[in-house]
Design a protein around this motif. Structure first.
Motif, PDB file in Angstrom:
ATOM      1  N   ARG A   2     -14.156  23.304  19.117  1.00  0.00           N
ATOM      2  CA  ARG A   2     -13.520  21.959  20.234  1.00  0.00           C
ATOM      3  C   ARG A   2     -12.519  21.726  18.913  1.00  0.00           C
ATOM      4  O   ARG A   2     -12.403  22.528  17.733  1.00  0.00           O
ATOM      5  N   HIS A   3     -11.822  20.925  19.051  1.00  0.00           N
ATOM      6  CA  HIS A   3     -10.484  20.539  18.630  1.00  0.00           C
ATOM      7  C   HIS A   3     -10.878  18.441  17.945  1.00  0.00           C
ATOM      8  O   HIS A   3     -11.161  18.127  18.688  1.00  0.00           O
ATOM      9  N   LEU A   4     -10.292  18.172  17.202  1.00  0.00           N
ATOM     10  CA  LEU A   4     -10.105  17.350  17.291  1.00  0.00           C
ATOM     11  C   LEU A   4      -8.759  15.916  17.576  1.00  0.00           C
ATOM     12  O   LEU A   4      -7.531  16.805  16.239  1.00  0.00           O
ATOM     13  N   ILE A   5      -7.911  15.865  18.298  1.00  0.00           N
ATOM     14  CA  ILE A   5      -6.921  15.673  18.694  1.00  0.00           C
ATOM     15  C   ILE A   5      -6.843  13.805  18.611  1.00  0.00           C
ATOM     16  O   ILE A   5      -6.176  12.972  18.357  1.00  0.00           O
ATOM     17  N   ASP A   6      -8.249  13.405  19.167  1.00  0.00           N
ATOM     18  CA  ASP A   6      -8.407  11.588  19.482  1.00  0.00           C
ATOM     19  C   ASP A   6      -9.537  11.631  18.869  1.00  0.00           C
ATOM     20  O   ASP A   6     -10.464  12.201  18.840  1.00  0.00           O
ATOM     21  N   GLY A 106       1.282  14.272  20.367  1.00  0.00           N
ATOM     22  CA  GLY A 106       0.968  14.779  21.798  1.00  0.00           C
ATOM     23  C   GLY A 106       1.262  16.234  21.375  1.00  0.00           C
ATOM     24  O   GLY A 106       0.864  17.533  21.779  1.00  0.00           O
ATOM     25  N   ALA A 107       2.366  16.730  20.377  1.00  0.00           N
ATOM     26  CA  ALA A 107       1.794  18.126  20.132  1.00  0.00           C
ATOM     27  C   ALA A 107       0.338  18.780  19.601  1.00  0.00           C
ATOM     28  O   ALA A 107       0.691  19.597  20.020  1.00  0.00           O
ATOM     29  N   PRO A 108       0.023  17.902  18.554  1.00  0.00           N
ATOM     30  CA  PRO A 108      -1.765  18.909  18.823  1.00  0.00           C
ATOM     31  C   PRO A 108      -1.612  19.257  19.910  1.00  0.00           C
ATOM     32  O   PRO A 108      -2.912  20.353  19.936  1.00  0.00           O
TER      33      PRO A 108
END
Ligand code: NCD
Length: 305
Positions: A2-6, A106-108
């Protein structure tokens, strides 16, 4: 992985769990002191930061883990022309989890496509800042005892203020919150944020340029800095930078249990004299940020305590 972008990468239930974990860590830090033993957090900051980077590092150290990274892109191979994707791919070979801040929106997200470790968006341009939002939610929860049924005023640079965009988005998933958007005409909340977070859900909001006239209605006041680095010309910045300066006189008409927040850094918008007012919560917010990030690191590394 999992990532946390938003912030909406987490469900409301998961956000509530993170808040509960952050509060448990505050009460029982010793339970968590070795939870990340042997794990490494990388902090890659392509843009300046004090609180976000240091709270991430402090969070990982308090969990028994270690940290590595850079706080100045010029000291990394970015200055030789390396792409963000290649930098991230490299760092994800060393670190177990990566917190990254970048001036480009948007880079991450782009980084997450190349990473072998979870990516945390620690701020992308004028777009989003989901871990400040976790910090803000913990703060509102601790001050109000709830995340519903209140009126929140966002004041200042709502156009470029990424902390505002993420917090509006997060709060729009809770019930009966009234939004008062206070900004100069030129710095209004972007249309896409209003559309996706508020209008599409039938959520009511008001927009005004006048802080004093709405002060008595507010339960939470979220002040922000005018984001100098996102302006195209200095003249506009100089004209708008002191649009709102909170003073004890202006607070005279506010509720006695108003929660005053600010992601910091402040410039002129909150004089130091306001810090002693019991309604000022921005230094508590700073402390809460470390615990919110500890909870997030545990979740993304899938570590149960
Ligand atoms: C904010 C940010 O970087 O967007 N700072 C922070 O992370 N606490 C707010 C700001 O810079 O104005």
């Amino acid at each position: 992985m999992r990532h946390l972008i938003d912030i909406t990468d987490l469900s409301v239930e998961e956000v509530n769990e993170l808040i509960a974990t952050a509060e448990d860590i505050m009460d029982h830090p010793e339970k968590y002191a070795q939870a990340c033993r042997g794990r490494q957090l990388a902090t890659l900051f392509f843009e300046p930061s004090t609180r976000t980077r240091l709270s991430f590092e402090s969070a990982m150290l308090a969990l028994g883990g270690t940290t590595l990274g850079f706080s100045d892109a010029n000291s990394s191979s970015t200055s030789k022309g390396e792409t963000v994707g290649d930098t991230i791919h490299t760092v994800s070979c060393y670190a177990d989890i990566i917190a990254m801040r970048h001036p480009k929106e948007g880079a991450p997200f782009a980084a997450s496509l190349r990473s072998e470790a979870p990516i945390i968006n620690a701020g992308d341009g004028g777009h989003n800042h989901p871990t400040q939002t976790l910090t803000d939610l913990v703060t509102i929860h601790r001050e109000k005892g709830r995340l519903n049924n209140f009126t929140i005023g966002f004041c200042g640079d709502l156009k470029f203020g990424r902390t505002v965009h993420s917090l509006v988005n997060a709060l729009s998933r809770y019930d009966n919150i009234r939004y008062v958007l206070i900004s100069p005409e030129e710095l209004k909340l972007p249309r896409y944020v209003k559309e996706t977070s508020l209008k599409s859900k039938g959520i009511d909001y008001t927009q005004t340029t006048d802080l004093e006239s709405v002060m008595p209605e507010l339960d939470v006041l979220y002040m922000t800095r005018v984001q100098k680095e996102r302006f195209f010309n200095e003249e506009d910045y100089l004209r708008l930078k002191d649009s709102y300066i909170l003073s004890l006189e202006k607070l005279a008409s506010a509720k006695s249990d108003l929660t005053i927040m600010h992601p910091l850094p402040r410039v002129n918008e909150i004089p130091v004299a306001v810090d002693d007012d019991p309604r000022a919560c921005y230094w508590k917010q700073v402390k809460n940020g470390k615990f919110a990030r500890m909870a997030l690191i545990l979740k993304l590394l899938n570590i149960k305590v």
